[in-house]
Design an enzyme around this catalytic site. Structure first.
Site, short mmCIF file in Angstrom:
data_model
loop_
_atom_site.label_atom_id
_atom_site.label_comp_id
_atom_site.label_asym_id
_atom_site.label_seq_id
_atom_site.Cartn_x
_atom_site.Cartn_y
_atom_site.Cartn_z
N TYR A 148 -26.82 83.31 90.17
CA TYR A 148 -27.40 83.89 88.95
C TYR A 148 -28.74 83.23 88.65
CZ TYR A 148 -27.51 85.43 84.03
OH TYR A 148 -27.85 85.99 82.82
N LYS A 152 -32.28 85.09 89.23
CA LYS A 152 -33.16 85.39 88.09
C LYS A 152 -34.52 84.72 88.24
CE LYS A 152 -30.54 87.82 85.16
NZ LYS A 152 -30.94 89.11 84.56
N GLN A 279 -26.93 70.94 77.18
CA GLN A 279 -27.58 71.33 75.93
C GLN A 279 -28.49 72.53 76.17
OE1 GLN A 279 -29.94 67.95 74.73
NE2 GLN A 279 -31.04 67.88 76.66
P1 NAD Z 1 -23.36 92.90 80.75
O1 NAD Z 1 -22.60 92.38 81.91
O2 NAD Z 1 -22.63 93.44 79.58
O3 NAD Z 1 -24.40 94.00 81.21
C1 NAD Z 1 -24.95 94.07 82.50
C2 NAD Z 1 -24.89 95.53 82.93
O4 NAD Z 1 -25.47 95.65 84.22
C3 NAD Z 1 -23.46 96.05 83.03
O5 NAD Z 1 -23.37 97.29 82.38
C4 NAD Z 1 -23.23 96.17 84.53
O6 NAD Z 1 -22.29 97.16 84.85
C5 NAD Z 1 -24.62 96.49 85.01
N1 NAD Z 1 -24.86 96.13 86.41
C6 NAD Z 1 -24.51 95.01 87.07
N2 NAD Z 1 -24.90 95.07 88.35
C7 NAD Z 1 -25.53 96.27 88.51
C8 NAD Z 1 -26.14 96.92 89.60
N3 NAD Z 1 -26.21 96.35 90.81
N4 NAD Z 1 -26.67 98.14 89.40
C9 NAD Z 1 -26.61 98.75 88.19
N5 NAD Z 1 -26.02 98.19 87.12
C10 NAD Z 1 -25.50 96.95 87.28
O7 NAD Z 1 -24.32 91.70 80.29
P2 NAD Z 1 -25.36 91.60 79.09
O8 NAD Z 1 -24.99 90.45 78.28
O9 NAD Z 1 -25.56 92.91 78.44
O10 NAD Z 1 -26.67 91.20 79.89
C11 NAD Z 1 -27.73 92.13 80.12
C12 NAD Z 1 -28.89 91.40 80.78
O11 NAD Z 1 -29.36 90.35 79.93
C13 NAD Z 1 -28.52 90.74 82.10
O12 NAD Z 1 -29.57 90.91 83.00
C14 NAD Z 1 -28.36 89.29 81.73
O13 NAD Z 1 -28.63 88.45 82.82
C15 NAD Z 1 -29.36 89.13 80.62
N6 NAD Z 1 -29.00 88.01 79.73
C16 NAD Z 1 -27.98 88.14 78.83
C17 NAD Z 1 -27.62 87.06 78.03
C18 NAD Z 1 -26.53 87.15 77.01
O14 NAD Z 1 -26.23 86.14 76.37
N7 NAD Z 1 -25.90 88.27 76.79
C19 NAD Z 1 -28.32 85.85 78.16
C20 NAD Z 1 -29.32 85.76 79.10
C21 NAD Z 1 -29.69 86.84 79.88
#
Ligand code: NAD
Ligand code: UDP
Ligand code: UDP
Length: 326
Positions: A148, A152, A279
């Site tokens: 991850y 990223k 942290q």
């Molecule tokens: P989530 O898992 O709910 O959403 C991710 C979505 O991407 C899901 O709907 C999943 O089915 C889809 N997905 C995964 N692999 C895929 C692929 N190969 N092709 C098409 N779709 C795919 O997670 P989230 O919390 O909504 O996160 C969304 C984005 O934000 C991510 O990129 C995540 O890394 C980033 N992010 C989220 C957080 C958080 O705290 N929620 C923090 C940092 C970064």
């Protein structure tokens, strides 16, 4: 927000953050194309948008090329919780890296503006606190979280190379821990785990001694930050921290959830996962200055809304007898 309606692609649009983003963009008058492979996302997250004349959803995996016509791209596709991204780590790296290449290739052909949902995980287990965007991070390249974190980080590299090499208009948001309705109830993240456990009267699982810290942002605030970043002029590329700077220990979070749910759950202590950052707290001076943005929702208010969501979900599950993926 500009009154001009645009065609906007949201990858990972059926996920937690993606579904809120689609909802906001449709409400603002844009045409939204949501794509998702439903790995962690659920159609139920966007069910209320299906049938809306400005919303379209398509099953697609971003590791494969995509030929559509849009003006803007929000690239959110990627599992975000440790148990999900470690389930098939090779696919996680492919999603971040091949997914970024495909979406950048699409943006290049269309001259579209593109935003990457990056993460505070690019800082790894940070030695600089709070984290500022110019900190390069402390990341293990070969550990369980690396698929991850490094995926990223490589996606950020690709964004900046397409920007320098092909003059692409890019926006890189480094998102910090975000919570709210539509988190997956079983994705293992701390807020969803604690609330589901508290509502069930089950033990609350604190990993380690619970002294590690995180800073939790309510989803509405986060989405507002992402949209404002996308709307900035071409001189703003990021990376930009988007998150809530109010830091707390995991034990304090457990206590807050117990208090707000009125639960009698006890706290139990389990081993800390590999490479779990000690942290985490964003420095959001850049976002404040460039976007005039900062989080508004207090933790207690955000937790109450999240608790209400999970309580309703539990009632639905009891009525239907399981977690559907529909
Ligand atoms: P989530 O898992 O709910 O959403 C991710 C979505 O991407 C899901 O709907 C999943 O089915 C889809 N997905 C995964 N692999 C895929 C692929 N190969 N092709 C098409 N779709 C795919 O997670 P989230 O919390 O909504 O996160 C969304 C984005 O934000 C991510 O990129 C995540 O890394 C980033 N992010 C989220 C957080 C958080 O705290 N929620 C923090 C940092 C970064
Ligand atoms: N791509 C895509 N949709 C497009 C244009 C490109 O999915 O509309 C993908 C395609 O798979 C390509 C990748 O984006 O391999 C990178 O595109 P780029 O133009 O940068 O490189 P190239 O086509 O030379 O590989
Ligand atoms: N955590 C915990 N109990 C849980 C789930 C998570 O104590 O049931 C801890 C986890 O070890 C980490 C913090 O809560 O220190 C945040 O974990 P999460 O998986 O939500 O996000 P991330 O580690 O990616 O910030």
């Amino acid at each position: 927000m500009s009154v001009m309606s645009r065609r906007i692609l949201v990858t990972g649009g059926a996920g937690f953050l993606g579904s809120h983003l689609c909802e906001r963009l449709v409400a603002a008058g844009h045409d939204v194309l949501c794509i998702d492979n439903y790995f962690t996302g659920r159609r139920a997250n966007v069910a209320h948008l299906i049938g809306h004349p400005r919303f379209e959803i398509m099953r697609h995996d971003v590791t494969f090329p995509l030929y559509v016509e849009v003006d803007e791209i929000y690239n959110l596709a990627c599992p975000a919780s440790p148990i999900h991204y470690q389930h098939d780590p090779v696919q996680t790296t492919k999603t971040s890296v091949h997914g970024a290449i495909n979406m950048l290739g699409l943006a290049k052909r269309l001259r579209a503006k593109i935003l990457q949902a990056s993460t505070s995980e690019v800082y790894g287990d940070p030695t600089v606190h709070p984290q500022t965007e110019n900190y390069w991070g402390n990341v293990n390249p070969i550990g369980f979280r690396s698929c991850y974190d490094e995926g990223k980080r490589c996606a950020e590299t690709l964004f900046f190379d397409y920007h320098r090499q092909h003059r692409l208009r890019i926006k890189v948001a480094r998102i910090f821990n975000t919570y709210g309705p539509r988190m997956h109830p079983q994705d293992g993240r701390v807020v969803s785990n604690f609330i589901m456990q508290a509502l069930a009267g089950a033990p609350i699982t604190i990993y380690g001694d619970g002294s590690q810290t995180r800073s939790f942002c309510f989803v509405d605030d986060l989405i507002e930050g992402l949209i404002r970043l996308m709307e900035t002029g071409d001189e703003i590329t990021g990376p930009m921290n988007i998150g809530n700077p109010v830091e707390m220990s995991i034990r304090e979070l457990a206590e807050a959830v117990i208090e707000l749910t009125g639960s009698r759950s006890e706290l139990v202590y389990e081993p800390l996962p590999h490479d779990d950052p000690v942290q985490r707290k964003p420095d959001i001076a850049f976002a404040r200055r460039a976007l005039g943005w900062e989080p508004k929702v207090k933790l207690k208010d955000g937790l109450k809304r999240t608790i209400a969501y999970f309580a309703a979900l539990r009632e639905d599950l009891e009525a239907t007898g399981g977690v559907g993926n529909g």
